[in-house]
Scaffold this motif. Structure first.
Motif, short mmCIF file in Angstrom:
data_model
loop_
_atom_site.label_atom_id
_atom_site.label_comp_id
_atom_site.label_asym_id
_atom_site.label_seq_id
_atom_site.Cartn_x
_atom_site.Cartn_y
_atom_site.Cartn_z
N GLN A 1 -6.05 1.30 -39.65
CA GLN A 1 -6.40 2.69 -39.98
C GLN A 1 -7.21 2.79 -41.26
OE1 GLN A 1 -5.63 5.12 -37.69
NE2 GLN A 1 -7.12 6.29 -38.91
N GLY A 2 -6.95 1.91 -42.21
CA GLY A 2 -7.72 1.94 -43.45
C GLY A 2 -9.20 1.71 -43.20
N HIS A 3 -9.52 0.78 -42.27
CA HIS A 3 -10.92 0.54 -41.91
C HIS A 3 -11.54 1.80 -41.29
CE1 HIS A 3 -9.49 -3.84 -41.44
NE2 HIS A 3 -10.23 -3.80 -42.53
N LEU A 4 -10.79 2.43 -40.40
CA LEU A 4 -11.31 3.62 -39.71
C LEU A 4 -11.51 4.78 -40.68
CD1 LEU A 4 -9.05 3.50 -36.52
CD2 LEU A 4 -11.43 2.75 -36.71
N ASP A 5 -10.56 4.98 -41.58
CA ASP A 5 -10.67 6.07 -42.56
C ASP A 5 -11.88 5.86 -43.47
OD1 ASP A 5 -8.41 7.19 -41.49
OD2 ASP A 5 -7.07 6.47 -43.07
N LEU A 6 -12.08 4.62 -43.90
CA LEU A 6 -13.22 4.32 -44.75
C LEU A 6 -14.52 4.56 -44.00
CD1 LEU A 6 -14.50 3.13 -47.33
CD2 LEU A 6 -14.32 0.88 -46.25
N ALA A 7 -14.59 4.12 -42.76
CA ALA A 7 -15.81 4.29 -41.98
C ALA A 7 -16.17 5.76 -41.83
CB ALA A 7 -15.65 3.63 -40.61
N GLU B 1 -12.92 -2.09 -30.40
CA GLU B 1 -13.33 -1.16 -29.34
C GLU B 1 -12.17 -0.28 -28.90
OE1 GLU B 1 -15.05 -3.83 -26.48
OE2 GLU B 1 -17.03 -3.73 -27.42
N ALA B 2 -10.97 -0.84 -28.88
CA ALA B 2 -9.79 -0.03 -28.52
C ALA B 2 -9.53 1.04 -29.57
CB ALA B 2 -8.57 -0.94 -28.37
N ALA B 3 -9.67 0.67 -30.84
CA ALA B 3 -9.46 1.63 -31.93
C ALA B 3 -10.50 2.75 -31.88
CB ALA B 3 -9.51 0.92 -33.27
N LEU B 4 -11.77 2.39 -31.63
CA LEU B 4 -12.83 3.39 -31.60
C LEU B 4 -12.70 4.30 -30.38
CD1 LEU B 4 -15.93 1.33 -32.79
CD2 LEU B 4 -14.35 2.74 -34.12
N ALA B 5 -12.16 3.77 -29.29
CA ALA B 5 -11.97 4.59 -28.10
C ALA B 5 -10.96 5.70 -28.33
CB ALA B 5 -11.52 3.72 -26.93
N GLU B 6 -10.10 5.51 -29.34
CA GLU B 6 -9.11 6.53 -29.69
C GLU B 6 -9.70 7.58 -30.63
OE1 GLU B 6 -4.59 4.90 -29.40
OE2 GLU B 6 -5.61 4.62 -31.32
N CYS B 7 -10.98 7.45 -30.95
CA CYS B 7 -11.64 8.38 -31.89
C CYS B 7 -12.74 9.14 -31.17
CB CYS B 7 -12.21 7.63 -33.08
SG CYS B 7 -11.06 6.53 -33.92
N PRO B 8 -12.43 9.91 -30.12
CA PRO B 8 -13.48 10.60 -29.35
C PRO B 8 -14.27 11.61 -30.17
CG PRO B 8 -11.31 11.45 -28.77
CD PRO B 8 -11.08 10.23 -29.63
N CYS C 1 -20.64 7.85 -33.06
CA CYS C 1 -21.23 7.52 -34.36
C CYS C 1 -20.66 6.21 -34.91
CB CYS C 1 -20.98 8.64 -35.36
SG CYS C 1 -21.84 10.17 -34.96
N LEU C 2 -19.43 5.88 -34.52
CA LEU C 2 -18.81 4.61 -34.92
C LEU C 2 -18.88 3.66 -33.73
CD1 LEU C 2 -15.60 5.89 -36.77
CD2 LEU C 2 -17.84 5.35 -37.75
N ARG C 3 -19.46 2.49 -33.96
CA ARG C 3 -19.63 1.54 -32.86
C ARG C 3 -19.29 0.13 -33.33
NH1 ARG C 3 -25.57 3.44 -30.45
NH2 ARG C 3 -25.01 5.63 -30.07
N CYS C 4 -19.05 -0.74 -32.37
CA CYS C 4 -18.83 -2.15 -32.66
C CYS C 4 -20.07 -2.92 -32.25
CB CYS C 4 -17.61 -2.67 -31.89
SG CYS C 4 -17.24 -4.41 -32.19
N SER C 5 -20.52 -3.81 -33.13
CA SER C 5 -21.68 -4.64 -32.84
C SER C 5 -21.27 -6.11 -32.80
CB SER C 5 -22.77 -4.44 -33.90
OG SER C 5 -23.79 -5.42 -33.77
N CYS C 6 -21.69 -6.82 -31.76
CA CYS C 6 -21.42 -8.25 -31.63
C CYS C 6 -22.64 -9.08 -32.04
CB CYS C 6 -21.01 -8.58 -30.20
SG CYS C 6 -19.45 -7.84 -29.68
N VAL C 7 -23.45 -8.54 -32.93
CA VAL C 7 -24.70 -9.19 -33.30
C VAL C 7 -24.48 -10.59 -33.85
CG1 VAL C 7 -24.68 -8.14 -35.60
CG2 VAL C 7 -26.85 -8.92 -34.61
N GLU C 8 -23.35 -10.83 -34.52
CA GLU C 8 -23.13 -12.13 -35.14
C GLU C 8 -22.62 -13.19 -34.17
OE1 GLU C 8 -20.79 -11.81 -38.68
OE2 GLU C 8 -22.30 -10.66 -39.75
N PRO D 1 -3.45 1.39 -35.60
CA PRO D 1 -3.65 2.39 -34.54
C PRO D 1 -2.87 2.00 -33.28
CG PRO D 1 -5.74 1.79 -35.56
CD PRO D 1 -4.72 0.81 -36.07
N PRO D 2 -2.31 2.97 -32.57
CA PRO D 2 -1.51 2.68 -31.37
C PRO D 2 -2.21 1.79 -30.35
CG PRO D 2 -1.24 4.97 -32.00
CD PRO D 2 -2.31 4.41 -32.89
N ALA D 3 -3.50 2.04 -30.12
CA ALA D 3 -4.22 1.24 -29.12
C ALA D 3 -4.34 -0.21 -29.55
CB ALA D 3 -5.61 1.83 -28.88
N VAL D 4 -4.49 -0.43 -30.85
CA VAL D 4 -4.58 -1.81 -31.36
C VAL D 4 -3.23 -2.50 -31.25
CG1 VAL D 4 -5.09 -3.24 -33.39
CG2 VAL D 4 -6.47 -1.19 -32.92
#
Length: 226
Positions: A22-28, A66-73, A78-85, A207-210
């Motif tokens: 949740q700390g990551h999500l709040d900061l984002a 992705e599970a955590a972001l799916a809980e943030c409709p 605006c918040l996404r996960c990138s697998c660029v690395e 987060p519950p989904a995580v």
């Protein structure tokens, strides 16, 4: 991002996210709003420099984000996960990540989110001069590092950075900017959450989904208490 989104301000939030909490999500969300970004990318590192191998695999950490972001409709994508690395050389140096994003998504303005403690360490980062020429910085308070220390660190890193009181940020060569957010701190390490999970506890910051995902795959040594 599509071609129609070209020119957007995109935040880059890298880390191991082992696990995301949740700390990551709040900061984002705070950075997204405060710095008026159009998008913010969570960028999990397969193997970060100068750190141990993450406890969970890259695939698991991506799935948890992705599970955590799916809980943030309400964030409307605006918040996404990138697998660029995922397919970049190891270890996961930030300059390689930014160059790959520019190649794939040229035209955007990228804002690298780092902690104030990392700012002090920037002179030791891989190809730091090239990196600073490509991104703006969003520096988040950590360890109670003062604005004066941020100013000194930027001055020693690149003398072109000068504080613009009107806009509340530093401006350097090429109009690159540095903004210091002292009204929120980088979240604590995920290590304490891993310790709680290994003890069969339910961490409050998870987060519950995580947590459901961790239970499903028995990550971090979690077992239901008897």
């Amino acid at each position: 991002m599509s071609v129609s989104e070209e020119g957007h301000a995109v935040g880059l939030f890298g880390g191991t996210f082992d696990p995301v909490h949740q700390g990551h999500l709040d900061l984002a969300r705070h950075v997204l709003d405060r710095c008026r970004l159009d998008r913010l990318l969570f960028i999990p590192a397969p193997l970060p420099p100068h750190k141990r191998q993450p406890a969970a695999s890259f695939a698991h950490r991506v799935a948890m984000i992705e599970a955590a972001l799916a809980e943030c409709p309400g964030d409307s994508g605006c918040l996404r996960c990138s697998c660029v690395e995922q397919n970049l050389p190891l270890p996961s140096y930030t300059i390689h990540t930014v160059e790959a994003l520019i190649k794939a998504q040229g035209g955007h303005r990228f804002f690298l989110i780092i902690g104030a403690d990392s700012l002090l360490d920037l002179p030791h980062w891989h190809r730091i001069d090239q990196l600073l020429a490509l991104v703006n910085l969003i520096v988040v308070n950590r360890d109670r590092i003062t604005t004066d220390k941020v100013d000194m660190a930027l001055g020693s890193l690149d003398a072109s950075f000068k504080f613009d009181a009107q806009h509340g940020l530093w401006i350097g060569r090429g109009e690159r900017t540095v903004e210091y957010l002292d009204d929120i701190e980088l979240p604590v390490s995920s290590s304490s959450i891993r310790e709680e999970l290994a003890q069969g506890k339910v961490p409050a910051m998870l987060p519950p989904a995580v947590f459901d995902y961790i239970k499903q795959y028995h990550l971090y040594g979690w077992r239901a208490p008897l």
